[in-house]
Write a protein that holds these residues in place. Structure first.
Motif, PDB file in Angstrom:
ATOM      1  N   SER A 545       0.832  -1.207   0.000  1.00  0.00           N
ATOM      2  CA  SER A 545       0.000   0.000   0.000  1.00  0.00           C
ATOM      3  C   SER A 545       0.866   1.257   0.000  1.00  0.00           C
ATOM      4  O   SER A 545       0.533   2.254  -0.660  1.00  0.00           O
ATOM      5  CB  SER A 545      -0.947  -0.001   1.202  1.00  0.00           C
ATOM      6  N   LEU A 546       2.006   1.239   0.701  1.00  0.00           N
ATOM      7  CA  LEU A 546       2.921   2.376   0.663  1.00  0.00           C
ATOM      8  C   LEU A 546       3.528   2.554  -0.732  1.00  0.00           C
ATOM      9  O   LEU A 546       3.716   3.676  -1.207  1.00  0.00           O
ATOM     10  CB  LEU A 546       4.027   2.180   1.702  1.00  0.00           C
ATOM     11  N   HIS A 547       3.830   1.415  -1.363  1.00  0.00           N
ATOM     12  CA  HIS A 547       4.378   1.449  -2.724  1.00  0.00           C
ATOM     13  C   HIS A 547       3.380   2.130  -3.670  1.00  0.00           C
ATOM     14  O   HIS A 547       3.734   3.037  -4.428  1.00  0.00           O
ATOM     15  CB  HIS A 547       4.662   0.005  -3.161  1.00  0.00           C
ATOM     16  N   HIS A 548       2.121   1.701  -3.618  1.00  0.00           N
ATOM     17  CA  HIS A 548       1.101   2.276  -4.492  1.00  0.00           C
ATOM     18  C   HIS A 548       0.843   3.746  -4.133  1.00  0.00           C
ATOM     19  O   HIS A 548       0.614   4.571  -5.026  1.00  0.00           O
ATOM     20  CB  HIS A 548      -0.199   1.477  -4.388  1.00  0.00           C
ATOM     21  N   ARG A 549       0.884   4.054  -2.855  1.00  0.00           N
ATOM     22  CA  ARG A 549       0.686   5.453  -2.449  1.00  0.00           C
ATOM     23  C   ARG A 549       1.787   6.325  -3.041  1.00  0.00           C
ATOM     24  O   ARG A 549       1.531   7.435  -3.530  1.00  0.00           O
ATOM     25  CB  ARG A 549       0.679   5.564  -0.925  1.00  0.00           C
ATOM     26  N   GLY A 550       3.028   5.828  -2.982  1.00  0.00           N
ATOM     27  CA  GLY A 550       4.140   6.591  -3.533  1.00  0.00           C
ATOM     28  C   GLY A 550       3.988   6.830  -5.020  1.00  0.00           C
ATOM     29  O   GLY A 550       4.304   7.917  -5.522  1.00  0.00           O
ATOM     30  N   GLU A 551       3.458   5.852  -5.751  1.00  0.00           N
ATOM     31  CA  GLU A 551       3.247   6.025  -7.184  1.00  0.00           C
ATOM     32  C   GLU A 551       2.218   7.121  -7.468  1.00  0.00           C
ATOM     33  O   GLU A 551       2.385   7.923  -8.384  1.00  0.00           O
ATOM     34  CB  GLU A 551       2.792   4.704  -7.810  1.00  0.00           C
ATOM     35  N   VAL A 552       1.142   7.130  -6.691  1.00  0.00           N
ATOM     36  CA  VAL A 552       0.133   8.175  -6.863  1.00  0.00           C
ATOM     37  C   VAL A 552       0.737   9.542  -6.547  1.00  0.00           C
ATOM     38  O   VAL A 552       0.520  10.523  -7.276  1.00  0.00           O
ATOM     39  CB  VAL A 552      -1.096   7.899  -5.976  1.00  0.00           C
ATOM     40  N   GLN A 553       1.482   9.617  -5.469  1.00  0.00           N
ATOM     41  CA  GLN A 553       2.109  10.891  -5.089  1.00  0.00           C
ATOM     42  C   GLN A 553       3.073  11.370  -6.172  1.00  0.00           C
ATOM     43  O   GLN A 553       3.138  12.563  -6.484  1.00  0.00           O
ATOM     44  CB  GLN A 553       2.837  10.726  -3.751  1.00  0.00           C
ATOM     45  N   ARG A 554       3.832  10.446  -6.762  1.00  0.00           N
ATOM     46  CA  ARG A 554       4.749  10.826  -7.835  1.00  0.00           C
ATOM     47  C   ARG A 554       3.993  11.404  -9.028  1.00  0.00           C
ATOM     48  O   ARG A 554       4.392  12.431  -9.594  1.00  0.00           O
ATOM     49  CB  ARG A 554       5.566   9.604  -8.273  1.00  0.00           C
ATOM     50  N   LEU A 555       2.903  10.753  -9.401  1.00  0.00           N
ATOM     51  CA  LEU A 555       2.121  11.232 -10.539  1.00  0.00           C
ATOM     52  C   LEU A 555       1.485  12.583 -10.266  1.00  0.00           C
ATOM     53  O   LEU A 555       1.231  13.358 -11.196  1.00  0.00           O
ATOM     54  CB  LEU A 555       1.040  10.203 -10.889  1.00  0.00           C
ATOM     55  N   PHE A 566       8.082   5.501  -0.601  1.00  0.00           N
ATOM     56  CA  PHE A 566       8.899   4.459  -1.207  1.00  0.00           C
ATOM     57  C   PHE A 566       9.941   3.927  -0.229  1.00  0.00           C
ATOM     58  O   PHE A 566      10.156   2.712  -0.135  1.00  0.00           O
ATOM     59  CB  PHE A 566       9.592   4.996  -2.465  1.00  0.00           C
ATOM     60  N   GLU A 567      10.609   4.827   0.482  1.00  0.00           N
ATOM     61  CA  GLU A 567      11.662   4.405   1.415  1.00  0.00           C
ATOM     62  C   GLU A 567      11.087   3.569   2.550  1.00  0.00           C
ATOM     63  O   GLU A 567      11.684   2.574   2.984  1.00  0.00           O
ATOM     64  CB  GLU A 567      12.405   5.628   1.964  1.00  0.00           C
ATOM     65  N   GLU A 568       9.915   3.938   3.040  1.00  0.00           N
ATOM     66  CA  GLU A 568       9.288   3.166   4.119  1.00  0.00           C
ATOM     67  C   GLU A 568       8.890   1.775   3.616  1.00  0.00           C
ATOM     68  O   GLU A 568       9.076   0.767   4.309  1.00  0.00           O
ATOM     69  CB  GLU A 568       8.069   3.909   4.656  1.00  0.00           C
ATOM     70  N   ALA A 569       8.350   1.731   2.391  1.00  0.00           N
ATOM     71  CA  ALA A 569       7.972   0.436   1.814  1.00  0.00           C
ATOM     72  C   ALA A 569       9.211  -0.426   1.575  1.00  0.00           C
ATOM     73  O   ALA A 569       9.195  -1.649   1.818  1.00  0.00           O
ATOM     74  CB  ALA A 569       7.234   0.651   0.498  1.00  0.00           C
ATOM     75  N   LEU A 570      10.322   0.200   1.133  1.00  0.00           N
ATOM     76  CA  LEU A 570      11.563  -0.533   0.894  1.00  0.00           C
ATOM     77  C   LEU A 570      12.072  -1.164   2.183  1.00  0.00           C
ATOM     78  O   LEU A 570      12.509  -2.330   2.201  1.00  0.00           O
ATOM     79  CB  LEU A 570      12.605   0.407   0.295  1.00  0.00           C
ATOM     80  N   ALA A 571      12.008  -0.412   3.275  1.00  0.00           N
ATOM     81  CA  ALA A 571      12.469  -0.942   4.566  1.00  0.00           C
ATOM     82  C   ALA A 571      11.627  -2.147   4.994  1.00  0.00           C
ATOM     83  O   ALA A 571      12.159  -3.142   5.516  1.00  0.00           O
ATOM     84  CB  ALA A 571      12.413   0.154   5.623  1.00  0.00           C
ATOM     85  N   GLY A 581      10.083  -7.458  -4.242  1.00  0.00           N
ATOM     86  CA  GLY A 581       9.496  -6.162  -3.935  1.00  0.00           C
ATOM     87  C   GLY A 581      10.548  -5.085  -3.794  1.00  0.00           C
ATOM     88  O   GLY A 581      10.335  -3.924  -4.187  1.00  0.00           O
ATOM     89  N   GLU A 582      11.708  -5.447  -3.273  1.00  0.00           N
ATOM     90  CA  GLU A 582      12.819  -4.509  -3.140  1.00  0.00           C
ATOM     91  C   GLU A 582      13.292  -4.025  -4.510  1.00  0.00           C
ATOM     92  O   GLU A 582      13.537  -2.823  -4.713  1.00  0.00           O
ATOM     93  CB  GLU A 582      13.966  -5.206  -2.401  1.00  0.00           C
ATOM     94  N   ALA A 583      13.409  -4.939  -5.487  1.00  0.00           N
ATOM     95  CA  ALA A 583      13.844  -4.566  -6.832  1.00  0.00           C
ATOM     96  C   ALA A 583      12.835  -3.619  -7.488  1.00  0.00           C
ATOM     97  O   ALA A 583      13.222  -2.611  -8.103  1.00  0.00           O
ATOM     98  CB  ALA A 583      14.015  -5.822  -7.691  1.00  0.00           C
ATOM     99  N   ASP A 584      11.541  -3.916  -7.348  1.00  0.00           N
ATOM    100  CA  ASP A 584      10.514  -3.037  -7.914  1.00  0.00           C
ATOM    101  C   ASP A 584      10.591  -1.640  -7.308  1.00  0.00           C
ATOM    102  O   ASP A 584      10.498  -0.625  -8.017  1.00  0.00           O
ATOM    103  CB  ASP A 584       9.118  -3.622  -7.658  1.00  0.00           C
ATOM    104  N   LEU A 585      10.749  -1.578  -5.993  1.00  0.00           N
ATOM    105  CA  LEU A 585      10.767  -0.281  -5.309  1.00  0.00           C
ATOM    106  C   LEU A 585      11.991   0.541  -5.690  1.00  0.00           C
ATOM    107  O   LEU A 585      11.905   1.760  -5.865  1.00  0.00           O
ATOM    108  CB  LEU A 585      10.712  -0.488  -3.800  1.00  0.00           C
TER     109      LEU A 585
END
Length: 796
Positions: A545-555, A566-571, A581-585
């Motif tokens: 969910s953090l990953h998807h949130r970051g994508e929306v924020q970027r757009l 993104f950094e929180e999701a990566l951790a 998931g790490e590679a995607d992020l």
């Protein structure tokens, strides 16, 4: 030797006739097993074939089939002259498709070519209340028809067949053998040479009659169905808007059309709309196709009655399948038989024209047959009726989950695999290509099963299916199907109190809405999913969910907020060891940094993502990293490196069947073509990307492609066509709620208008773009707009 008592009698005429008949019978009995020459020696030369005209009257309302009729006409003229040419045509098709009408029409058209006679015999293979005509009886009737007296006709089938062949030797006779049951009924009736033409009609594909050329009749084309309605009803159906819809409800089946047309002819006050309403409102649509003692259902009854009991039950179970097509493994699961047995049943039903085979190994029922089979029911008890459906859902659920692992690597790859049903184990995909092919062929069935399972309260199964389908639907579309499925699951899960299923569905829903360009809905759905994942303690869901949130924020141009998400999701992914998931992020972190203007940090993250993706053999993450690296290289002027990176990304996306990724790579590659001075290649590439985005329904992708095309046209000194592209991009960006693309479109629109002398509106659009860029902190874009405003000020 004493006198035969049978020959003595009382000397009367009656006694003498009886004695002669018995003597003749003994003579035939002695000769019946001899060759045809001996047989003819006993009976003498057969009576010459008469020029019989025994065809039924032509069908006045016959419609369509021009290609098939022409095919017969093309070969009938020289069948005797062409060596090896078959003189037997087997016309097959389902009940009611018009085989007899076709054969009669063809025979009437060919009468001039067969001057020695035209014969017709109905073999009653499927006539209700009548047994099929045995070959021996059919031969007797045919021999009488060509001029032999009953006394000249022997008793046995072999002898009659030999006499039949001898009688037709060298003759040009057209013979219609209508409604045959199979090859064993037909073979004795075939002439011995190719001088005559035989047209056989049957509901069965006569594959055991290799000398026959098959000609399968399909349903009428929609325009032919409307024309048949007009001829049979006496109405001008061609001008009636309801006529094509009624024809479709008839399944374009001539028998159904004929029965319904009769109602229209005999009810002058009725309209085609009345028929349509009756068909749509009928609980049993087949009951509408009746006239006196002729019904569509009865025609189907006779086909089903010939099946052995186990095949009848198998066929009834197929009718419970909620989709439109079924493959062998699914049929095996549904009927609880081995795949080999299912294949035999399916092939036999196909041969009997109870099933169609649109592609190898996949079968479907004609619409009216499907209605008919469902009306039959399968079993009496509710519990027993549930078992086939559960077997089918279990099969589809297992294979969908196994296929999804090629699109979304499992978080815990070491988890114990569930025991698979035989049909699922045999059809489990062994490669990503096989999984993609399975999803493409079955996704309509999976969605139909989801609808059926929802009605039956199987909500947990639907939730698992939506998870298995998400990555495929995300890649392939159509996205509206994905939205509908995830919304359904979210509502069900909320009602049932299944918080984790609700969170997953909302996460997937937000991801799809982001792709369609509806960023506000995407943000709302993802935020709700995030809260639920936090409450349930699912760290993987939390990270997603953090990953998807970051994508929306970027757009939305919120690059700092996106970086934090993104950094929180990566951790979290690193904490649970989910390296995919790490590679995607890492790839998305690099993309966000690039858009924020930090090209050094962007390249560092993307190179790390690329190395990790290659170590994991995660080609999807590899393609993403390559695409974003290509974008960076273009900005730094490394055109060759950019072209290489983007071309490789595009190749990977194409190999994966990932059309959205392919379109985005093409869009970026077009900018490289333009930077290299090849504006025509850039324009063609962008048009391809735009077309893919349109097919997917990706509004944001369309806006980006339209903006890029407009910028190329501007640089090519074509401001007027550029203006139209920017206008379209502006509307799409506003619909999607995407400020970066909206600002880009406004800037392009203002520049185009400035170049063509529309100073006032150009000033308005450029200032609007300037305001948006300042609010987003996009300094480079802001500076470009300021320069254009200065040019406009000097020009005005």
């Amino acid at each position: 030797m004493g006198a035969d008592p049978a020959l003595e009698g009382d000397g009367s005429a009656t006694s003498r006739m009886r004695a002669e008949a018995r003597e003749s019978g003994r003579t035939y009995q002695a000769a019946r097993d001899l060759s045809i020459s001996s047989h003819v020696a006993v009976y003498g030369t057969p009576v010459p074939v008469e020029a019989s005209r025994a065809l039924p009257r032509d069908i006045f309302a016959f419609t369509g089939r021009e290609a098939e009729l022409q095919r017969l006409a093309d070969v009938s003229g020289n069948i005797a002259e062409v060596a090896g040419m078959s003189a037997v045509y087997a016309v097959d098709g389902m009940a009611g498709v018009g085989k007899t009408a076709f054969a009669i029409r063809a025979a009437h058209q060919l009468t001039d070519r067969f001057s020695d006679g035209q014969l017709f015999i109905c073999l009653h293979g499927h006539t209700p209340g009548r047994e099929p005509v045995p070959a021996v009886d059919a031969l007797g009737a045919l021999l009488v028809a060509i001029g032999l007296s009953p006394q000249q006709i022997p008793d046995g089938c072999d002898a009659r067949s030999a006499l039949w062949r001898h009688s037709l030797a060298g003759k040009r006779v057209l013979i219609v053998l209508d409604d045959a049951t199979g090859h064993d009924q037909i073979r004795p009736l075939l002439p011995g040479s190719n001088a005559s033409l035989v047209i056989v009609t049957s509901r069965r594909r006569l594959s055991a009659l290799p000398e026959a050329l098959p000609m399968s009749l399909d349903m009428l084309q929609p325009d032919e169905s409307v024309a048949l309605f007009a001829r049979l009803s006496g109405r001008n159906a061609a001008d009636d808007e309801a006529a094509p819809r009624v024809a479709e409800l008839c399944g374009n089946l001539p028998l159904a059309i004929g029965l319904l047309s009769g109602k229209l002819r005999h009810h002058p006050t009725w309209t085609m709309v009345d028929l349509e309403e009756d068909l749509l409102g009928a609980q049993d649509r087949l009951s509408e196709f009746e006239a006196e003692d002729v019904t569509v259902a009865a025609a189907f009854d006779s086909s089903i009655a010939e099946l052995p009991p186990d095949r009848q039950e198998f066929f009834r179970l197929l009718g419970t399948h909620p989709g439109t097509e079924i493959a062998v493994p699914a049929a095996a699961a549904l009927a609880d038989v081995s795949p080999a047995m299912a294949r035999r049943h399916l092939d036999a039903l196909y041969s009997d024209h109870l099933l169609e085979e649109p592609t190898r190994g996949r079968y479907r029922m004609h619409d009216l047959i499907h209605v008919y089979v469902r009306s039959l029911g399968t079993v009496n008890s509710t519990e027993a009726a549930t078992e086939p459906r559960q077997r089918l859902l279990t099969y589809y659920g297992h294979v969908a989950s196994l296929s999804n692992q090629y699109f979304t690597p499992p978080v815990d790859p070491g988890a114990a695999a569930a025991e698979l049903p035989l049909s699922a184990a045999l059809s489990a995909p062994a490669t990503r290509d096989a999984a993609l092919a399975w999803f493409r062929s079955e996704h309509a069935n999976l969605l139909a099963c989801a609808s059926c399972a929802t009605a039956e309260g199987e909500h947990t199964w639907v939730a698992r299916l939506s998870t298995s389908l998400h990555a495929f639907l995300r890649q392939e579309g159509p996205w509206d199907q994905a939205v509908a499925l995830h919304q359904l699951v979210a509502v069900q899960a909320r009602a049932d109190g299944r918080a984790e299923d609700e969170a997953v569905a909302l996460n997937h829903l937000g991801d799809i809405w982001r792709l369609t360009g509806d960023l506000q809905k995407a943000r709302q759905s993802i935020d709700s999913a995030h809260a639920l994942h936090v409450s349930t303690g699912s760290r993987h869901g939390w990270a997603e969910s953090l990953h998807h949130r970051g994508e929306v924020q970027r757009l939305l141009g919120e690059h700092e907020a996106a970086g934090r998400s993104f950094e929180e999701a990566l951790a979290l992914h690193r904490a649970i060891g989910y390296r995919h998931g790490e590679a995607d992020l890492l790839a998305h972190i690099g993309h966000n940094n690039e858009q924020a203007g930090d090209l050094v940090a962007a390249e560092r993250a993307l190179l790390e993502a690329l190395d990790l993706a290659r170590d994991l053999d995660n080609v999807h993450a590899e393609a993403d990293a390559l695409q974003h690296l290509g974008h960076i290289y273009r900005q730094t002027g490394e055109v060759l490196a950019a072209a290489h990176s983007l071309t490789r990304a595009c190749e990977i996306h194409q190999s994966l069947g990932h059309r959205f990724g392919e379109a985005n790579s093409l869009r970026d590659l077009a900018e490289v073509h333009f930077a290299a001075g090849d504006s025509s290649a850039a324009f063609r590439t962008l048009e391809t990307a735009l077309e893919i985005h349109r097919e997917l329904g990706a509004r944001l992708g369309q806006a980006e492609s339209l903006n890029a095309i407009g910028e190329i046209l501007l640089e090519s000194a074509q401001p007027e066509p550029a203006r139209e592209y920017f206008r379209d991009a502006l509307q799409l960006a506003r619909d999607a709620g995407n400020p970066p693309q909206e600002a880009r479109a406004l800037a392009g629109l203002g520049t185009s208008e400035s170049r063509i002398g529309l100073g006032a509106v150009a000033h308005e659009h450029l200032n609007a773009a300037l305001s948006m860029y300042r609010s987003m902190g996009a300094a480079d874009a802001e500076q470009r707009v300021l320069c254009e405003l200065e040019v406009l000020r000097h020009a005005t």
